[in-house]
Design a protein around this motif. Structure first.
Motif, mmCIF file in Angstrom:
data_model
loop_
_atom_site.group_PDB
_atom_site.id
_atom_site.type_symbol
_atom_site.label_atom_id
_atom_site.label_comp_id
_atom_site.label_asym_id
_atom_site.label_seq_id
_atom_site.Cartn_x
_atom_site.Cartn_y
_atom_site.Cartn_z
ATOM 1 N N PHE A 114 0.830 -1.203 0.000
ATOM 2 C CA PHE A 114 0.000 0.000 0.000
ATOM 3 C C PHE A 114 0.861 1.249 0.000
ATOM 4 N N TYR B 146 0.400 5.156 1.379
ATOM 5 C CA TYR B 146 -0.383 6.115 2.140
ATOM 6 C C TYR B 146 0.238 7.496 1.948
ATOM 7 N N GLN C 131 0.605 11.231 3.762
ATOM 8 C CA GLN C 131 0.468 11.865 5.065
ATOM 9 C C GLN C 131 0.899 13.321 4.963
ATOM 10 N N LYS D 224 -0.805 15.431 10.046
ATOM 11 C CA LYS D 224 -2.084 14.756 9.827
ATOM 12 C C LYS D 224 -1.891 13.250 9.838
ATOM 13 N N SER D 225 -2.998 12.525 9.792
ATOM 14 C CA SER D 225 -2.926 11.079 9.801
ATOM 15 C C SER D 225 -2.734 10.537 8.387
ATOM 16 N N PRO D 226 -2.160 9.355 8.253
ATOM 17 C CA PRO D 226 -1.985 8.749 6.928
ATOM 18 C C PRO D 226 -3.330 8.407 6.303
ATOM 19 N N LEU E 135 -4.970 6.197 2.879
ATOM 20 C CA LEU E 135 -4.655 5.243 1.816
ATOM 21 C C LEU E 135 -4.916 5.861 0.447
ATOM 22 N N LEU F 297 4.060 7.164 2.488
ATOM 23 C CA LEU F 297 4.454 5.995 3.263
ATOM 24 C C LEU F 297 4.139 4.724 2.496
ATOM 25 N N MET G 86 0.152 -4.052 9.801
ATOM 26 C CA MET G 86 0.717 -3.278 8.712
ATOM 27 C C MET G 86 2.055 -2.697 9.151
ATOM 28 N N ARG G 87 3.089 -2.881 8.326
ATOM 29 C CA ARG G 87 4.399 -2.309 8.623
ATOM 30 C C ARG G 87 4.650 -1.180 7.650
ATOM 31 N N PHE G 88 5.096 -0.063 8.185
ATOM 32 C CA PHE G 88 5.294 1.125 7.371
ATOM 33 C C PHE G 88 6.780 1.403 7.144
ATOM 34 N N GLY G 89 7.078 1.992 6.002
ATOM 35 C CA GLY G 89 8.397 2.543 5.776
ATOM 36 C C GLY G 89 8.489 3.908 6.436
ATOM 37 N N ALA G 90 9.680 4.469 6.405
ATOM 38 C CA ALA G 90 9.916 5.758 7.065
ATOM 39 C C ALA G 90 9.287 6.918 6.312
ATOM 40 N N ASP H 136 8.688 6.859 10.866
ATOM 41 C CA ASP H 136 7.534 6.162 10.321
ATOM 42 C C ASP H 136 6.653 5.674 11.468
ATOM 43 N N PHE I 173 -1.184 7.283 16.848
ATOM 44 C CA PHE I 173 -2.325 7.119 15.958
ATOM 45 C C PHE I 173 -3.081 5.851 16.318
#
Lengths: 109, 116
Positions: free
Chosen positions: A34, A36, A38, A42-44, A46, A88, A97-101, B42, B90
């Motif tokens: 995915f 996202y 941001q 603010k919040s991420p 999709l 992201l 869910m794992r996010f990148g930086a 992140d 969050f």
């Protein structure tokens, strides 16, 4: 090694250009990918999802997935100043869910 | 449309104090995820709940605990706060665990915790 790696950025492109954002992941078993967006503070949210190898287009956005190379990318065509944000990359890993930086994109008018 | 509600939006605490963050998911959503995002970092997955049971655990410190209540809202309790706990927290919700597979995680606006 982080599970999800992205270009550190920042990435700056002129308005109307193509912005290319890249992401690699470490877990070969990952099935869902995915992007996202941001905005600062603010919040991420999709914007794109991709599950199979190849390209997926949605308006000005194209996601590309290559599972063999463990690589996901996002192309933004005709970039607009409103696209300026942090993007992201996220990878489904079991039940979370794992996010990148994130890569910070600036589109200059 | 109703979104994910988090409270408080801002919280300032001293070191070694405790803090509680609350998350109210979108109506009918039964799955809640907590993420911690430090400045320029992140989002780091902390913990998730599905149908009031813990479904997965990430990098949540032992000083933190969380639960999901019968009305599906969730609370993140943080004790013995440290300076490094300062971050944006969050909460995201989805309908079932499939939200993780579809990416359909709906995020709240976040709770900004500052530890002095």
């Amino acid at each position: 090694q982080k599970e999800v790696e992205q270009n550190s950025g920042p990435l700056s492109v002129p308005e109307g250009a193509i912005a290319s954002l890249n992401c690699t992941y470490s877990d070969r078993g990952s099935q869902s990918f995915f992007w996202y967006r941001q905005y600062s503070g603010k919040s991420p949210e999709l914007i794109m999802s991709i599950y199979s190898n190849g390209d997926k287009e949605d308006g000005r956005f194209t996601a590309q997935l290559n599972k063999a190379s463990q690589y996901v990318s996002l192309l933004i065509r005709d970039s607009q100043p409103s696209d300026s944000a942090t993007y992201l990359c996220a990878v489904n890993n079991n039940n979370d869910m794992r996010f990148g930086a994130g890569t910070r994109l600036t589109v200059k008018p | 449309a109703a979104g994910v509600i988090q409270s408080p939006r801002h919280l300032i605490k001293e070191k070694r104090e405790t803090a509680t963050l609350k998350c109210y998911p979108i109506p009918r959503h039964d799955t809640v995820y907590w993420y911690q995002q430090g400045p320029g970092q992140d989002p780091q997955f902390l913990i998730s709940f599905y149908e009031k049971m813990q479904s997965d655990k990430g990098s949540i410190p032992d000083r933190f605990s969380a639960q999901q209540f019968s009305d599906y809202h969730s609370e993140l309790n943080m004790s013995s706060l440290e300076l490094g706990d300062s971050a944006l927290y969050f909460c995201a919700s989805s309908l079932g665990l499939a939200g993780v597979n579809t990416g359909e995680l709906f995020f709240g606006e976040g709770s900004r915790l500052t530890v002095l």
